[in-house]
Design a protein around this motif. Sequence first.
Motif, PDB file in Angstrom:
ATOM      1  N   UNK A 157       0.855  -1.192   0.000  1.00 43.21           N
ATOM      2  CA  UNK A 157       0.000   0.000   0.000  1.00 43.21           C
ATOM      3  C   UNK A 157       0.889   1.239   0.000  1.00 43.21           C
ATOM      4  N   UNK A 158       0.627   2.118  -0.937  1.00 39.83           N
ATOM      5  CA  UNK A 158       1.536   3.234  -1.107  1.00 39.83           C
ATOM      6  C   UNK A 158       0.944   4.548  -0.640  1.00 39.83           C
ATOM      7  N   UNK A 159      -0.316   4.774  -1.014  1.00 33.71           N
ATOM      8  CA  UNK A 159      -0.903   6.099  -0.874  1.00 33.71           C
ATOM      9  C   UNK A 159      -0.981   6.610   0.543  1.00 33.71           C
ATOM     10  N   UNK A 160      -1.637   5.858   1.406  1.00 27.49           N
ATOM     11  CA  UNK A 160      -1.777   6.330   2.766  1.00 27.49           C
ATOM     12  C   UNK A 160      -2.964   5.716   3.452  1.00 27.49           C
ATOM     13  N   UNK A 161      -3.211   6.189   4.659  1.00 26.06           N
ATOM     14  CA  UNK A 161      -4.325   5.702   5.456  1.00 26.06           C
ATOM     15  C   UNK A 161      -5.305   6.850   5.659  1.00 26.06           C
ATOM     16  N   UNK A 162      -6.566   6.646   5.228  1.00 30.10           N
ATOM     17  CA  UNK A 162      -7.540   7.726   5.286  1.00 30.10           C
ATOM     18  C   UNK A 162      -8.094   7.868   6.702  1.00 30.10           C
ATOM     19  N   UNK A 174      -6.557  12.290  -2.333  1.00 26.74           N
ATOM     20  CA  UNK A 174      -6.650  10.986  -2.984  1.00 26.74           C
ATOM     21  C   UNK A 174      -7.992  10.855  -3.652  1.00 26.74           C
ATOM     22  N   UNK A 175      -8.051   9.992  -4.653  1.00 29.42           N
ATOM     23  CA  UNK A 175      -9.267   9.819  -5.429  1.00 29.42           C
ATOM     24  C   UNK A 175     -10.484   9.547  -4.548  1.00 29.42           C
ATOM     25  N   UNK A 176     -11.550  10.322  -4.745  1.00 30.48           N
ATOM     26  CA  UNK A 176     -12.792  10.064  -4.038  1.00 30.48           C
ATOM     27  C   UNK A 176     -12.895  10.716  -2.666  1.00 30.48           C
ATOM     28  N   UNK A 177     -11.791  11.253  -2.155  1.00 31.39           N
ATOM     29  CA  UNK A 177     -11.841  11.915  -0.845  1.00 31.39           C
ATOM     30  C   UNK A 177     -11.978  13.422  -1.048  1.00 31.39           C
ATOM     31  N   UNK A 178     -12.955  13.998  -0.346  1.00 35.93           N
ATOM     32  CA  UNK A 178     -13.250  15.402  -0.584  1.00 35.93           C
ATOM     33  C   UNK A 178     -12.123  16.320  -0.106  1.00 35.93           C
ATOM     34  N   UNK A 179     -11.507  15.972   1.003  1.00 40.87           N
ATOM     35  CA  UNK A 179     -10.414  16.792   1.537  1.00 40.87           C
ATOM     36  C   UNK A 179      -9.136  15.967   1.589  1.00 40.87           C
ATOM     37  N   UNK A 180      -7.990  16.645   1.729  1.00 44.59           N
ATOM     38  CA  UNK A 180      -6.751  15.877   1.926  1.00 44.59           C
ATOM     39  C   UNK A 180      -6.892  15.064   3.206  1.00 44.59           C
ATOM     40  N   UNK A 181      -6.775  13.753   3.096  1.00 43.43           N
ATOM     41  CA  UNK A 181      -7.171  12.948   4.239  1.00 43.43           C
ATOM     42  C   UNK A 181      -6.200  11.801   4.532  1.00 43.43           C
ATOM     43  N   UNK A 223       1.554  -1.624  -9.184  1.00 41.67           N
ATOM     44  CA  UNK A 223       0.756  -0.404  -9.166  1.00 41.67           C
ATOM     45  C   UNK A 223       1.574   0.859  -9.318  1.00 41.67           C
ATOM     46  N   UNK A 224       0.984   1.789 -10.022  1.00 42.95           N
ATOM     47  CA  UNK A 224       1.469   3.153  -9.994  1.00 42.95           C
ATOM     48  C   UNK A 224       0.484   3.889  -9.097  1.00 42.95           C
ATOM     49  N   UNK A 225       0.969   4.329  -7.952  1.00 44.68           N
ATOM     50  CA  UNK A 225       0.047   4.860  -6.960  1.00 44.68           C
ATOM     51  C   UNK A 225      -0.764   6.028  -7.504  1.00 44.68           C
ATOM     52  N   UNK A 226      -1.959   6.138  -6.962  1.00 40.08           N
ATOM     53  CA  UNK A 226      -2.858   7.213  -7.334  1.00 40.08           C
ATOM     54  C   UNK A 226      -2.242   8.578  -7.041  1.00 40.08           C
ATOM     55  N   UNK A 227      -1.285   8.614  -6.117  1.00 32.45           N
ATOM     56  CA  UNK A 227      -0.661   9.914  -5.799  1.00 32.45           C
ATOM     57  C   UNK A 227       0.011  10.505  -7.017  1.00 32.45           C
ATOM     58  N   UNK A 228       0.404   9.669  -7.983  1.00 31.84           N
ATOM     59  CA  UNK A 228       0.987  10.219  -9.200  1.00 31.84           C
ATOM     60  C   UNK A 228      -0.043  11.138  -9.853  1.00 31.84           C
ATOM     61  N   UNK A 229      -1.303  10.697  -9.821  1.00 32.76           N
ATOM     62  CA  UNK A 229      -2.357  11.559 -10.375  1.00 32.76           C
ATOM     63  C   UNK A 229      -2.688  12.690  -9.410  1.00 32.76           C
ATOM     64  N   UNK A 266      -9.352   4.632  -2.370  1.00 29.44           N
ATOM     65  CA  UNK A 266      -7.945   4.518  -2.016  1.00 29.44           C
ATOM     66  C   UNK A 266      -7.732   5.099  -0.631  1.00 29.44           C
ATOM     67  N   UNK A 267      -6.890   4.449   0.151  1.00 30.54           N
ATOM     68  CA  UNK A 267      -6.615   4.962   1.492  1.00 30.54           C
ATOM     69  C   UNK A 267      -7.550   4.426   2.550  1.00 30.54           C
ATOM     70  N   UNK A 268      -8.725   3.948   2.141  1.00 31.23           N
ATOM     71  CA  UNK A 268      -9.657   3.394   3.116  1.00 31.23           C
ATOM     72  C   UNK A 268      -9.262   1.988   3.555  1.00 31.23           C
ATOM     73  N   UNK A 269      -8.330   1.382   2.830  1.00 33.16           N
ATOM     74  CA  UNK A 269      -7.970   0.024   3.198  1.00 33.16           C
ATOM     75  C   UNK A 269      -7.095   0.008   4.443  1.00 33.16           C
ATOM     76  N   UNK A 270      -6.055   0.840   4.470  1.00 35.66           N
ATOM     77  CA  UNK A 270      -5.165   0.832   5.622  1.00 35.66           C
ATOM     78  C   UNK A 270      -5.908   1.194   6.897  1.00 35.66           C
ATOM     79  N   UNK A 271      -6.838   2.163   6.798  1.00 39.55           N
ATOM     80  CA  UNK A 271      -7.560   2.525   8.016  1.00 39.55           C
ATOM     81  C   UNK A 271      -8.577   1.439   8.373  1.00 39.55           C
ATOM     82  N   UNK A 272      -9.124   0.770   7.359  1.00 39.22           N
ATOM     83  CA  UNK A 272     -10.029  -0.370   7.593  1.00 39.22           C
ATOM     84  C   UNK A 272      -9.305  -1.457   8.407  1.00 39.22           C
ATOM     85  N   UNK A 273      -8.072  -1.753   8.016  1.00 38.27           N
ATOM     86  CA  UNK A 273      -7.297  -2.780   8.717  1.00 38.27           C
ATOM     87  C   UNK A 273      -7.187  -2.467  10.193  1.00 38.27           C
ATOM     88  N   UNK A 274      -6.903  -1.193  10.480  1.00 42.75           N
ATOM     89  CA  UNK A 274      -6.662  -0.816  11.868  1.00 42.75           C
ATOM     90  C   UNK A 274      -7.948  -0.814  12.672  1.00 42.75           C
TER      91      UNK A 274
END
Lengths: 354, 642
Positions: free
Chosen positions: B53-58, B124-131, B266-272, B430-438
């Motif tokens: 996982x590259x992008x981050x944790x939402x 990140x894609x789909x998130x309204x604010x930087x999260x 993967x090429x992380x979404x952060x590239x976009x 994107x990003x909801x997976x890492x926080x889902x895990x926790x």
Amino acid sequence: MSAKRQFRIWRGDESGGDLQDYMVEVNEGEVVLDVIHRLQATDAPDLACRWNCKAGKCGSCSMEINGKPRLGCMTRMSTFGDDETVTVTPLRTFPVIRDLVTDVSFNYEKARETPAFAPPADVAPGDYRMQQVDVERSQEFRKCIECFLCQTVCHVIRDHEENKQAFSGPRYFIRAAELDMHPLDARTDRKEYAQAEQGLGFCNITKCCTEVCPEHIKITDNGIIPMKERVVDRRYDPLVWLGSKIFRRGETPQTSVTTARQGSATPGSARGGVHSHAGGSHDSRAEAQAQSGVNWHREVPHPTAPAVDDRGKLPLTELTFDRAAAPSPFGDDVTFPLPPEHLNFAHPEQDNKH
Amino acid sequence: MTTTTRIERHHYDVVVIGAGGAGLRAAIEARLAGKKTAIISKSLFGKAHTVMAEGGAAAAMGNVNSRDNWQVHFRDTMRGGKFLNNFRMAELHAKESPQRIWELETYGALFDRTKDGKISQRNFGGHEYPRLAHVGDRTGLELIRTLQQKIVSLQQEDQREFGSYDARIRVFSETTITELLLDGDRVAGAFGYYRESGEFILFEAPAVVLATGGVGRSYKVTSNSWEYTGDGHALALRAGATLINMEFLQFHPTGMVWPPSVKGILVTESVRGDGGVLKNSEGKRFMFDYVPDVFRKQYAETEEEADRWYTDPDNNRRPPELLPRDEVARAINSEVKAGRGSPAGGVFLDIASRRSADEIRRRLPSMYHQFKELADVDITAEPMEVGPTCHYVMGGVEVDPDSGAAFGHVRGLFAAGEVSGGMHGSNRLGGNSLSDLLVFGKRAGGHAASYADGLTTRPKVAVHEVEAAVETALAPLQRDTGESPYTLQQDLQAVMGDLVGIIRREGELADALVRLAELRERVAKVSAAGGRRYNPGWHLALDLRNMLVVSECTAKAALERQESRGGHTREDYPAMEPKWRQVNLVCALDGDTVQLTRKPLPKMRPELIGLFDRAELAKYLTDEELADFDALVADAGEADNR
């Protein structure tokens, strides 16, 4: 764009084995791990090899390719000549389980011995404040993917099984460095721990670990050397040294590297001993070691705290002192110029010689 | 009898299968609750797929934009999942993820910082604010290392207290579980083997947490590692639990398609997020043509507006490259099908011409190094060739949202992370997976511990079940007439990739089921050469039956769901259908056949549905549901007036 290429792969287990030859198809743009997977799917279905991400992120597929420790997924076939034989062997420093898989539990044991992050007592979760510039130094070391290439290449343990007990290896020196540089870590003895319990002193900075690191962590320059330097700084405090010169002269120095594994990880100033890199040591063994050139892992005596009185001051006055003037800060038995063999100086070109 | 008496046995209170983010977090929680906990890791400790996982944790911490809060995060999650999410899971996730992230800092994690020293958050894609809390582009590694080191620190505590690191929490690395053992309807233990020695091992435990991740190895182009064979999904099915939403697979839109050494990576979404744009072979920035109506309001219409957004997000709308993953994947697929693809069958992702080389290296360091070293591609100098790659399965074990306890007729079984279903609905942000895990790792671990506490008698493992498990495990080694497991895996991947891939059709799905049935016969007769000691062929042979049953679930559910939504696209039913939003497809095992049933979604609580605009809900809800919503709003209005 595919061609048959010659591979030699070590097959066997702890009872022995040998290199076996394979002719295997290689396509443009492939890496060594791709070729190993093709072998598994064709000629050698039971060829044992660890791998996970195939993207240089997990550090599983460590192996020795043409004698050099590398990640299979990050070694492009295009880096070899068209008719070059590629030889793949398991990591040499660790016991073989089967084929390319070795028993790396040594590393996990050392990881368990390294004291964990100590959270600051009075900062609540969510209240941690750190500046980017301050976390970056530790972040470099946290890039580590634990491929253990630095561990396998380190000559202190590569061919010296006997050093494994006392030596944690580069991976855990940078773990100690990472915690030492963590802005909020509550422990203050990371450096001393590395010196006393992890065998930092064994390292003589040949930088092999840095060279093989697939994450390009400057293990030696940014991790090990700062840890060593600051250990030396603290030990070389002139006041500490002066006090010991005057009041503990002749006392048997204690060494640090070989301290018992159990017990406190803090070589306290309470322990006696004299320290000098500059020739004032009375440790004949250390002297002898110094004769053989720069030897970073020679056993270095512990520093001695000054023997202060109730007021926390040196019991020293002009009246009670036996000289007419201030003593030499270097000790009376040190004459100048210093004998060159007592200098701990590494000439920049020294490494190129051997 | 002799075979089973010599098996190594262990007694634990909680056994966690899987050592990724969810598994480790669950184990930490169970150990903190005082339970004797085992962690089973298919790989070495710390190598789990979470590192990818590259992008981050939402987490709606509001560090970068203070207007962010859990309600906004909840809304984004539901919107991303096309309202098929289990609302309670999305709610818990949005509320609890900030605490879970902050907690990581107390374990030693070092996230990137804002100027005022807080955890930095990225778009990140789909998130309204930087999260997304992040560490460069290696957030997954930071998460796994932090949890790994927390476990070590707990072991050090135990060493001080009991004289043994393994006293209360032990990691069994390179160990695979092949069977869960039951006592009636209660979990009694788990049976498996050490990969290194091939010796069997039996865990007797009243509570088991599944945290085995996903199913991607059933697909040819995948970002997933060999471990992702759907073990937990299959174990749960065989133990009597149910799976939901198995038709929803996320194809990450931007996996590398060339060169082969990095295919699928993967090429992380952060590239976009950091300025990269998608172009077709004609050089056209094509995403503007693919903004669906439901998203029209939030996304820029011109390149100029999109480009302004990177520096001034408050006054401009987002570039369409940051649409949710399913939309981007479908757009790329359409471009390629229309003949405007790259030579290797993808499209071009270009950041080189939009940002300076220095900035790219600074913002995307591991992305830069990865492609430089793995493929000799310099992303600061040339565009990447990317296309959809199988990345994540939204479906999984149907669980109670609060406790993670599996539904169906089994007790003592819990699931968290990718192996569980419901949280992400039809598409994960994107990003909801890492926080889902926790969030759900902690919950599952805690509830598994209290379940174990509440038992008056410990369930017992039946000897004949262990004997049967031994026999099943050894079968591939004892046969020499069957096919190679590698051939079977390739055939399975071909069926799933070609017939149950990103765009699906009724005829192909029916065909897939026929072929999967054929494969089932062949997999039952698989044979593995060699011995028991670290034999990857044998390991794969044992994983195949898991991959197969999970693939059957996916194919069946995909055939049943006659609409397109999130990670499920039917060419013959291209529209989203509000009626289908009310339905979860539930898979269960009857004997060894997959049974599919429909189950209504739980109804969202008034205060949660009230967070949405009526105009937005109108895109997802049926007329009856909208009438209910209107009544609700009218009631609330009256209450306000009183």
